[in-house]
Design a protein around this motif. Structure first.
Motif, short mmCIF file in Angstrom:
data_model
loop_
_atom_site.label_atom_id
_atom_site.label_comp_id
_atom_site.label_asym_id
_atom_site.label_seq_id
_atom_site.Cartn_x
_atom_site.Cartn_y
_atom_site.Cartn_z
N THR A 82 33.28 -18.16 -2.44
CA THR A 82 34.16 -16.76 -1.58
C THR A 82 32.80 -15.43 -2.30
O THR A 82 31.65 -15.87 -2.78
CB THR A 82 35.57 -16.34 -2.50
N ALA A 83 32.71 -14.16 -1.51
CA ALA A 83 32.33 -13.19 -1.43
C ALA A 83 32.49 -12.46 -2.66
O ALA A 83 31.72 -11.64 -3.17
CB ALA A 83 32.49 -12.47 -0.23
N ILE A 84 33.51 -13.21 -3.62
CA ILE A 84 33.91 -12.31 -4.91
C ILE A 84 32.20 -12.19 -5.26
O ILE A 84 32.41 -11.51 -6.28
CB ILE A 84 35.16 -13.06 -5.34
N GLY A 85 32.26 -13.48 -5.90
CA GLY A 85 30.34 -13.81 -6.84
C GLY A 85 29.74 -12.70 -6.20
O GLY A 85 29.19 -11.54 -7.37
N ALA A 86 29.21 -12.47 -5.26
CA ALA A 86 28.32 -12.19 -5.11
C ALA A 86 28.56 -10.67 -4.94
O ALA A 86 27.37 -9.54 -5.04
CB ALA A 86 28.18 -12.20 -2.88
N GLN A 103 19.79 -9.02 -10.70
CA GLN A 103 21.25 -9.86 -10.51
C GLN A 103 21.02 -10.73 -10.79
O GLN A 103 22.05 -11.57 -11.28
CB GLN A 103 20.54 -9.73 -8.86
N VAL A 104 19.84 -11.84 -11.15
CA VAL A 104 19.64 -12.39 -11.69
C VAL A 104 20.92 -12.63 -13.02
O VAL A 104 21.50 -13.51 -13.46
CB VAL A 104 18.55 -13.71 -11.40
N ARG A 318 30.15 -18.23 3.60
CA ARG A 318 31.08 -18.13 2.80
C ARG A 318 30.72 -17.08 1.42
O ARG A 318 31.80 -15.77 1.33
CB ARG A 318 31.50 -18.83 2.00
N THR A 319 29.48 -17.04 1.30
CA THR A 319 29.26 -15.97 -0.35
C THR A 319 28.96 -14.68 0.64
O THR A 319 28.94 -13.56 -0.86
CB THR A 319 28.03 -16.52 -0.65
N GLY A 320 28.26 -14.67 1.46
CA GLY A 320 27.77 -13.43 2.06
C GLY A 320 26.54 -13.20 2.15
O GLY A 320 25.81 -11.98 2.11
N ALA A 321 25.81 -14.19 0.95
CA ALA A 321 24.40 -14.04 0.36
C ALA A 321 23.66 -14.58 2.03
O ALA A 321 24.05 -15.65 3.42
CB ALA A 321 24.04 -15.10 -0.45
N SER A 322 22.35 -14.10 2.33
CA SER A 322 21.87 -14.25 3.67
C SER A 322 21.10 -15.80 3.29
O SER A 322 20.97 -16.14 4.53
CB SER A 322 20.38 -12.67 3.18
N ASP A 326 19.03 -14.77 -1.37
CA ASP A 326 19.05 -13.77 -1.80
C ASP A 326 19.98 -14.56 -3.31
O ASP A 326 21.05 -15.35 -3.70
CB ASP A 326 20.21 -14.02 -0.77
N PRO A 327 19.85 -13.40 -5.11
CA PRO A 327 20.01 -13.89 -5.97
C PRO A 327 21.70 -13.97 -5.79
O PRO A 327 22.44 -14.26 -6.97
CB PRO A 327 19.38 -12.71 -7.06
N ARG A 328 22.40 -13.22 -4.73
CA ARG A 328 23.96 -13.38 -4.89
C ARG A 328 24.33 -14.96 -4.11
O ARG A 328 26.41 -15.38 -4.56
CB ARG A 328 24.29 -11.89 -3.72
#
Ligand SMILES: [Zn+2]
Length: 423
Positions: A82-86, A103-104, A318-322, A326-328
């Motif tokens: 989900t986007a929570i982690g990002a 970020q990492v 799903r994570t919102g990372a591009s 992207d480290p997110r």
């Protein structure tokens, strides 16, 4: 040649390498067990009281371990799918400028920290059970220190691997997979080599076994076996446990044979010698080196598989990372690693059991004393409150050694095949 094509070829070569090591060097046929007549039977070697104590510990501790595993996977899924982690990664790095390194590193720390906190109650319950059964002696202060140290080491290594991954992606967008795979494989080799001198001393003190009849008998045994051993180390395991154990770690100049002080202090010299004979089997077959080689090639293959899968974006979006760069996307990478570890666990356990069975046969061949070997297995079974009649699924999934009863049956078969009077 395109980078993807080169990655595919390298991946196939690495997987063939793993397969060759596993097929050729893992002892799949543990000779000489052509008889196979000894049927594993727990009631033959253990009293009803010993069996019920073993079953009681397993019944308390195994569901707990299963719940802990389920919770850790659920948390990893919530943070990675989900986007929570990002969002968390963005938030924790923001006060420091939000650069990718922060970020990492902070992302690894915080995401792993959430997982650790979620499973902490299960760890504490497990410790309370071990204390109730008299296996743990460490007390809550030392327990907390151990948990903190293990977490710090785990997070440090995770962060290092992630910095390697994301750093390579940024520096070499086309060939990062080759750089990262090489560095991660090197980290496995260096980590395994340095483990005895870097990680083990964080938990235990090691001293040379003092001059004694036992020490010279153990060194004689090694010499008779043709294994270069110039010292046997004793670990102060009794600070934490009453359990008995010994192991080999490291390779080359860091290789060492370690026995627990609990073993030396309370068991007969003959039992200690049989256990060390098993460890000599690991040393002689270079089992640590084999495990390290499989681990290094497997880790490199995992990096390349990750690169090839990164073009497949439904999970990533799903994570919102591009993009994977992207480290997110860190939470997703950690979830995939956790899931892969779970899927590979039965394979790892199976390989480990084969290697352990081979070390047992080595010990029997070296000592030619199956009666003491069986006595040793009985002592380990009773003192460590081993799971004497394991659930098949649990066994298949997590047993790194054959069960106590199987190991005893092996000794009986060995005695028959080698015409040593059966015990
Ligand atoms: Zn072993």
């Amino acid at each position: 040649m395109g980078s993807r094509r080169a990655a595919w070829i390298t991946l196939v070569v690495l997987l063939i390498g793993v397969l060759v090591l596993v097929v050729v060097l893992v002892p799949w046929r543990v000779a000489p067990l052509s008889v196979g007549g000894a049927v594993p039977d727990a009631t033959r070697d253990f009293t009803p009281a010993e069996l019920s104590r073993s079953a009681a510990l397993a019944a308390s501790i195994q569901p707990n371990a299963l719940f802990s595993l389920a919770v850790s996977l659920l948390v990893a899924a919530a943070l990675g799918l989900t986007a929570i982690g990002a969002k968390i990664i963005t938030a924790v790095a923001a006060p420091l400028g939000g650069g990718w390194v922060w970020q990492v590193m902070l992302g690894s720390l915080v995401l792993a920290g959430i997982g650790r906190l979620a499973t902490l109650p299960f760890s504490a319950y497990g410790e309370s059970v071990l204390t109730r059964f008299g296996l743990s002696t460490r007390g809550w202060g030392l327990w907390a220190a151990d948990v903190a140290k293990s977490f710090a080491i785990g997070v440090g290594l995770t962060a290092l691997v992630m910095v390697i991954l994301y750093g390579s992606m940024r520096m070499a967008p086309r060939l990062w997979w080759a750089i990262a795979a090489t560095l991660v494989a090197a980290l496995v080799v260096v980590g395994s080599f340095l483990y005895p001198v870097l990680i083990e001393p964080a938990f235990n003190r090691f001293e040379s076994m003092p001059q004694s009849q036992l020490r010279s008998d153990l060194l004689d045994l090694a010499e008779r076996d043709g294994v270069a051993v110039d010292d046997v180390l004793v670990a102060d395991a009794s600070r934490r446990t009453t359990a008995l154990n010994a192991y080999v770690s490291g390779f080359g100049s860091t290789r060492r044979i370690v026995v627990y002080d609990t073993l030396v202090d309370s068991e007969s010299p003959a039992v200690v010698e049989t256990i060390v004979a098993h460890e000599l089997g690991h040393a002689k077959n270079n089992d640590v080196l084999l495990g390290t080689a499989i681990g290094a090639l497997g880790a490199a293959a995992a990096v390349i598989a990750g690169y090839l899968l990164a073009g497949w974006t439904p999970l990533l979006s799903r994570t919102g990372a591009s993009s994977l760069t992207d480290p997110r996307s860190l939470g997703l990478v950690m979830f995939v690693l956790a899931a892969a570890g779970l899927i590979l666990a039965p394979v790892q356990s199976l390989i480990s059991r084969q290697i352990e069975a081979s070390a047992d046969v080595h010990a029997l061949g070296l000592t030619r004393d199956p009666a003491t070997f069986i006595e040793m297995q009985r002592r380990l079974g009773i003192r460590n409150i081993a799971d004497l009649e394991p659930n098949q699924l649990y066994y298949w999934f997590s047993f790194s050694h054959p069960s106590t009863i199987e190991r005893i049956a092996t000794a009986r078969d060995w005695a028959e095949v080698n015409r040593v009077p059966p015990p």
